[in-house]
Structure formats: C-alpha cells, structure tokens
Design a protein around this motif. Structure first.
Motif, PDB file in Angstrom:
ATOM      1  N   GLN A 168       0.833  -1.210   0.000  1.00  0.00           N
ATOM      2  CA  GLN A 168       0.000   0.000   0.000  1.00  0.00           C
ATOM      3  C   GLN A 168       0.866   1.258   0.000  1.00  0.00           C
ATOM      4  N   LYS A 169       1.956   1.242   0.748  1.00  0.00           N
ATOM      5  CA  LYS A 169       2.846   2.401   0.815  1.00  0.00           C
ATOM      6  C   LYS A 169       3.497   2.667  -0.536  1.00  0.00           C
ATOM      7  N   VAL A 170       3.923   1.598  -1.203  1.00  0.00           N
ATOM      8  CA  VAL A 170       4.546   1.735  -2.527  1.00  0.00           C
ATOM      9  C   VAL A 170       3.529   2.257  -3.535  1.00  0.00           C
ATOM     10  N   LEU A 171       2.323   1.712  -3.486  1.00  0.00           N
ATOM     11  CA  LEU A 171       1.273   2.166  -4.406  1.00  0.00           C
ATOM     12  C   LEU A 171       0.915   3.627  -4.168  1.00  0.00           C
ATOM     13  N   ALA A 172       0.902   4.041  -2.910  1.00  0.00           N
ATOM     14  CA  ALA A 172       0.577   5.427  -2.583  1.00  0.00           C
ATOM     15  C   ALA A 172       1.590   6.381  -3.202  1.00  0.00           C
ATOM     16  N   SER A 173       2.871   6.019  -3.092  1.00  0.00           N
ATOM     17  CA  SER A 173       3.926   6.853  -3.664  1.00  0.00           C
ATOM     18  C   SER A 173       3.817   6.897  -5.188  1.00  0.00           C
ATOM     19  N   TYR A 174       3.553   5.760  -5.782  1.00  0.00           N
ATOM     20  CA  TYR A 174       3.438   5.661  -7.242  1.00  0.00           C
ATOM     21  C   TYR A 174       2.224   6.458  -7.733  1.00  0.00           C
ATOM     22  N   ALA A 175       1.116   6.322  -7.023  1.00  0.00           N
ATOM     23  CA  ALA A 175      -0.105   7.040  -7.404  1.00  0.00           C
ATOM     24  C   ALA A 175       0.105   8.549  -7.359  1.00  0.00           C
ATOM     25  N   LYS A 176       0.826   9.001  -6.351  1.00  0.00           N
ATOM     26  CA  LYS A 176       1.113  10.432  -6.220  1.00  0.00           C
ATOM     27  C   LYS A 176       1.954  10.915  -7.395  1.00  0.00           C
TER      28      LYS A 176
END
Length: 205
Positions: free
Chosen positions: A120-128
C-alpha cells in the motif's frame, strides 16, 4: 474483327481491375473501422463482450476496494507493476492524461501484477507520482491468484503469470460491468480512438 475483339478484351480487363480495386478498398476501410464507427458527433459502441465478475482488494490509500464502487459508472481497467521501467510508465502517463480530461465521467482501476512488492505504501507513492485522484483512479493490490483470475477470466486479457507478463490493453467497462472494448495503451492511435469514445460517453451523461 481482330481489332474489335482486342478492344472488347481491353475494356473487360479494365472493368475487372476497377471492381477488384473497389472491393479491396472497402474491405480495408471496414477492417480499420471495425467495432466503433464515428457518426457525426457520437461514437457507436461494441455490443457487450463479457461481464466482469465481482472483485476486491486494497487501494493506494489503504482502503478496501470492491468492484461495487464501480457499478453505475463507466471505467477503464488495466494492469501494471510499480518497478516496471518501460511500458508501465508509458501507459500510466496516458491514463493520467485521460483522468485529467475525463475523470468526472469515467473511473480508472489499475491492478498491480506484483502484490508482493507493491505494498500500500509503494502504491501510494506511485499514485502520487502520476497524480491519481482519490475516488477517481484506484491503484489496487490483491492476491496474485485473484489478480490472475481477474485478468484472464474476468477482464479477458493476458494472464500475467509474471509481473512483466501483463497485458498492455486498457479495458473499457460500462455501467453494468460489461467490457465494451479494448485499447492498447502503448499505441497512440488506439489511445486517440479511446478518447473519441470517452468524449461520446461524457456527452451522454
């Protein structure tokens, strides 16, 4: 007499060539325009291709995501993984542009093919990084088994047995969870055709 016969054969040959040329041209045009045909300011849709079954996961915000959030909305589904440095950034750049232009009428769902690493943390950074808007563009993580079933049996694209083995196609899904067409996200011509379709959907809402 021989001269008349020669002229007759020449005329027959020219007529045959013209008929053949006309037929080949029409066939080519039909192949290029197959499926979606522009009519004035609207676009004709494919009939439903397949129904996407219910699915769920966790999005980039750590919220439980279920496909019920999409019912009643048009949406675009795709597959990717964050450590991809080639085709995924290219496709998600195009999705980001589509979101900016059509995000008020269409949702976007990008499913990770590498759930072990795409936390989830990796996806959050990527989404941003790609400007994914909350409640518009969902980047979803689910178990590898569920993801492969969704890709192959659910959305009708290539089964990603490895993270890099995912399809580059964007699946357009209607309000009743039915796939209506596919567009290659790495092909600028296909993306332009998708924009035409989204424009038609936006006008109809």
């Amino acid at each position: 007499m021989g001269l008349h016969l020669h002229h007759a054969l020449t005329a027959l040959l020219l007529t045959s060539v013209l008929i053949c040329s006309s037929g080949c041209t029409n066939h080519q045009e039909g192949a290029q325009g197959e499926g979606l045909v522009e009519k004035s300011d609207s676009v004709k849709m494919h009939d439903p291709i397949r129904t996407v079954p219910a699915f769920s996961g966790v999005d980039q915000h750590g919220d439980v995501f279920t496909s019920e959030k999409l019912r009643g909305k048009w949406w675009i589904g795709s597959f990717f993984f964050t450590s991809c440095e080639t085709v995924c950034p290219m496709i998600n750049t195009e999705v980001a542009k589509l979101q900016q232009k059509w995000g008020k009428s269409v949702s976007f769902v990008s499913v990770s093919t590498d759930p072990d690493n795409d936390t989830q943390k990796v996806l959050a950074s990527y989404a941003k990084k790609f400007g994914a808007q909350k409640d518009v563009w969902f980047m979803v993580r689910m178990s590898a088994d569920s993801m492969m079933v969704l890709a192959e049996s659910g959305m009708g694209v290539m089964k990603p047995v490895t993270p890099a083995g995912h399809s580059t196609r964007l699946a357009l899904v209607d309000k009743d969870m039915q796939v209506r067409d596919y567009f290659d996200g790495s092909d600028s011509v296909a993306v332009a055709r998708l924009e035409q379709v989204l424009g038609s959907i936006g006008k109809a809402q």
